[in-house]
Design a protein around this motif. Structure first.
Motif, PDB file in Angstrom:
ATOM      1  N   VAL A 131       0.560  -0.963   0.076  1.00 15.76           N
ATOM      2  CA  VAL A 131      -0.272  -0.565  -0.007  1.00 15.76           C
ATOM      3  C   VAL A 131       0.615   1.284  -0.033  1.00 15.76           C
ATOM      4  O   VAL A 131       1.440   1.471   0.692  1.00 15.76           O
ATOM      5  CB  VAL A 131      -0.845  -0.477   0.928  1.00 15.76           C
ATOM      6  N   ASN A 132       0.905   1.347  -1.208  1.00 14.21           N
ATOM      7  CA  ASN A 132       1.591   2.821  -1.210  1.00 14.21           C
ATOM      8  C   ASN A 132       0.307   4.581  -1.580  1.00 14.21           C
ATOM      9  O   ASN A 132       1.395   5.486  -1.599  1.00 14.21           O
ATOM     10  CB  ASN A 132       2.593   2.963  -2.089  1.00 14.21           C
ATOM     11  N   GLN A 133      -0.452   4.236  -2.092  1.00 17.81           N
ATOM     12  CA  GLN A 133      -1.907   5.400  -2.219  1.00 17.81           C
ATOM     13  C   GLN A 133      -2.917   4.808  -2.168  1.00 17.81           C
ATOM     14  O   GLN A 133      -3.101   3.009  -1.549  1.00 17.81           O
ATOM     15  CB  GLN A 133      -0.794   5.660  -3.800  1.00 17.81           C
ATOM     16  N   PHE A 134      -3.661   5.687  -1.660  1.00 16.73           N
ATOM     17  CA  PHE A 134      -5.037   5.177  -2.374  1.00 16.73           C
ATOM     18  C   PHE A 134      -6.028   4.247  -2.746  1.00 16.73           C
ATOM     19  O   PHE A 134      -6.462   2.916  -2.342  1.00 16.73           O
ATOM     20  CB  PHE A 134      -6.314   6.656  -1.692  1.00 16.73           C
ATOM     21  N   GLU A 135      -5.701   4.327  -4.624  1.00 15.60           N
ATOM     22  CA  GLU A 135      -5.423   3.008  -5.148  1.00 15.60           C
ATOM     23  C   GLU A 135      -5.775   2.312  -5.018  1.00 15.60           C
ATOM     24  O   GLU A 135      -5.844   0.464  -5.403  1.00 15.60           O
ATOM     25  CB  GLU A 135      -5.368   3.918  -6.580  1.00 15.60           C
ATOM     26  N   VAL A 208      -0.397   8.836   1.749  1.00 11.49           N
ATOM     27  CA  VAL A 208      -1.828   8.877   2.140  1.00 11.49           C
ATOM     28  C   VAL A 208      -2.861   9.078   2.969  1.00 11.49           C
ATOM     29  O   VAL A 208      -2.662   9.415   4.351  1.00 11.49           O
ATOM     30  CB  VAL A 208      -2.905   7.078   2.076  1.00 11.49           C
ATOM     31  N   ALA A 209      -3.416  10.701   2.600  1.00 11.16           N
ATOM     32  CA  ALA A 209      -3.939  11.923   3.410  1.00 11.16           C
ATOM     33  C   ALA A 209      -4.957  12.216   2.228  1.00 11.16           C
ATOM     34  O   ALA A 209      -5.490  12.506   1.427  1.00 11.16           O
ATOM     35  CB  ALA A 209      -3.740  13.316   3.985  1.00 11.16           C
ATOM     36  N   PHE A 210      -6.581  11.748   2.427  1.00  8.41           N
ATOM     37  CA  PHE A 210      -7.578  11.423   2.076  1.00  8.41           C
ATOM     38  C   PHE A 210      -8.829  12.045   2.815  1.00  8.41           C
ATOM     39  O   PHE A 210      -8.593  12.667   4.352  1.00  8.41           O
ATOM     40  CB  PHE A 210      -7.837  10.511   1.880  1.00  8.41           C
ATOM     41  N   GLY A 211      -9.901  13.040   1.959  1.00  8.95           N
ATOM     42  CA  GLY A 211     -11.091  13.051   2.827  1.00  8.95           C
ATOM     43  C   GLY A 211     -11.275  14.903   2.684  1.00  8.95           C
ATOM     44  O   GLY A 211      -9.951  15.118   2.863  1.00  8.95           O
ATOM     45  N   HIS A 212     -12.484  15.378   3.852  1.00 13.33           N
ATOM     46  CA  HIS A 212     -12.608  16.343   4.519  1.00 13.33           C
ATOM     47  C   HIS A 212     -11.627  16.633   5.495  1.00 13.33           C
ATOM     48  O   HIS A 212     -11.338  15.767   6.096  1.00 13.33           O
ATOM     49  CB  HIS A 212     -13.580  16.714   4.042  1.00 13.33           C
TER      50      HIS A 212
END
Length: 272
Positions: A131-135, A208-212
């Motif tokens: 796991v290196n990216q959200f995808e 990886v950082a995502f969302g609000h």
């Protein structure tokens, strides 16, 4: 049992009445004043209980806040999906537990906010290089998140296979055990850093950082504007006093930059 409940409720009324009566912070509260603070107890670095010893940024903040207000406090262990229920029922007087202020929650409770900023992240086993990216999470693997958190909806919106548990600790245990097909844990990135600092078998996937943006606040009964303003003023003082930075470094490590996580004390949210 009924006497204990009535006695606690009466003490809370006295305490909250004192806090909202306009008395100065330096004026001593009634000696028996004890407020019940809801905290998470399975989040190392933020709110953690081990052999009855409480630790973490939020526990230190709660201690500072109680001292600043001139009251004592007792810790109530609250699971993420219990927070609104505990506030509305009066089981806790203030909810301090990585509690993000959201429009949905504002329908049920009020917030004094913010005292911390963060974003969603991902944690895996330290030897997992897949796991290196959200995808990479959308390959059918199961990602665990705590029930009643903003993490659940943000993961599902992005098509991730989600396993719901009662708390972050249960998710971490499921991943460490290897027996429930949990390959990653997702929640607020600060919470994940706390776990990774606590257990060398875990690591945060840094890119990886995502969302609000998550804006942590202190939850209280809906519509209690006077108490909200009292707690908001205390949080502003906490942010400008230098104590916030000390608590951050002591609990989350000096390697983690605090600038992106510290709110502007001059832009505290209004109490409605």
């Amino acid at each position: 049992m009924r006497k204990n409940v009535v006695g606690r409720a009466a003490a809370a009324v006295v305490a909250l009445g004192f806090l909202t009566s306009g008395c100065s912070d330096s004026e001593p509260a009634p000696e028996s004043t004890v407020l019940h603070f809801g905290l998470q107890t399975d989040q190392p670095g933020l709110g953690y209980t081990d052999s009855q010893r409480h630790s973490g940024f939020e526990y230190d903040m709660a201690t500072w806040l109680a001292d600043h207000l001139g009251v004592q406090f007792a810790v109530v262990n609250v699971k993420p999906d219990q927070r609104e229920e505990f506030i509305k029922s009066g089981a806790v007087d203030l909810m301090i537990g990585t509690y993000s202020k959201t429009d949905r929650r504002l329908d049920e409770v009020s917030f004094a906010a913010p005292y911390m900023l963060t974003q969603q992240g991902v944690m895996v086993l330290s030897n997992d290089t897949s796991v290196n990216q959200f995808e990479d999470l959308a390959d059918g693997r199961t990602v665990c998140a705590a029930r009643g958190t903003t993490s659940i909806e943000q993961l599902k919106e992005r098509g991730v296979n989600v396993r719901e548990e009662t708390g972050d600790g249960a998710c971490v245990n499921a991943m460490l055990s290897g027996g429930q097909d949990v390959r990653a844990v997702s929640t607020d990135k600060l919470i994940l850093h706390g776990w990774a600092n606590h257990d060398p078998h875990l690591k945060v996937v840094e890119p990886v950082a995502f969302g609000h943006q998550e804006r942590y606040g202190i939850g209280l009964k809906k519509g209690d504007k006077a108490l909200c303003e009292k707690i908001t003023a205390a949080l502003k003082q906490y942010l400008i006093s230098g104590v916030w930075e000390n608590h951050f470094r002591n609990n989350l490590g000096s390697d983690l930059s605090f600038q992106e996580h510290k709110p502007d004390p001059n832009r505290m949210d209004r109490c409605d």
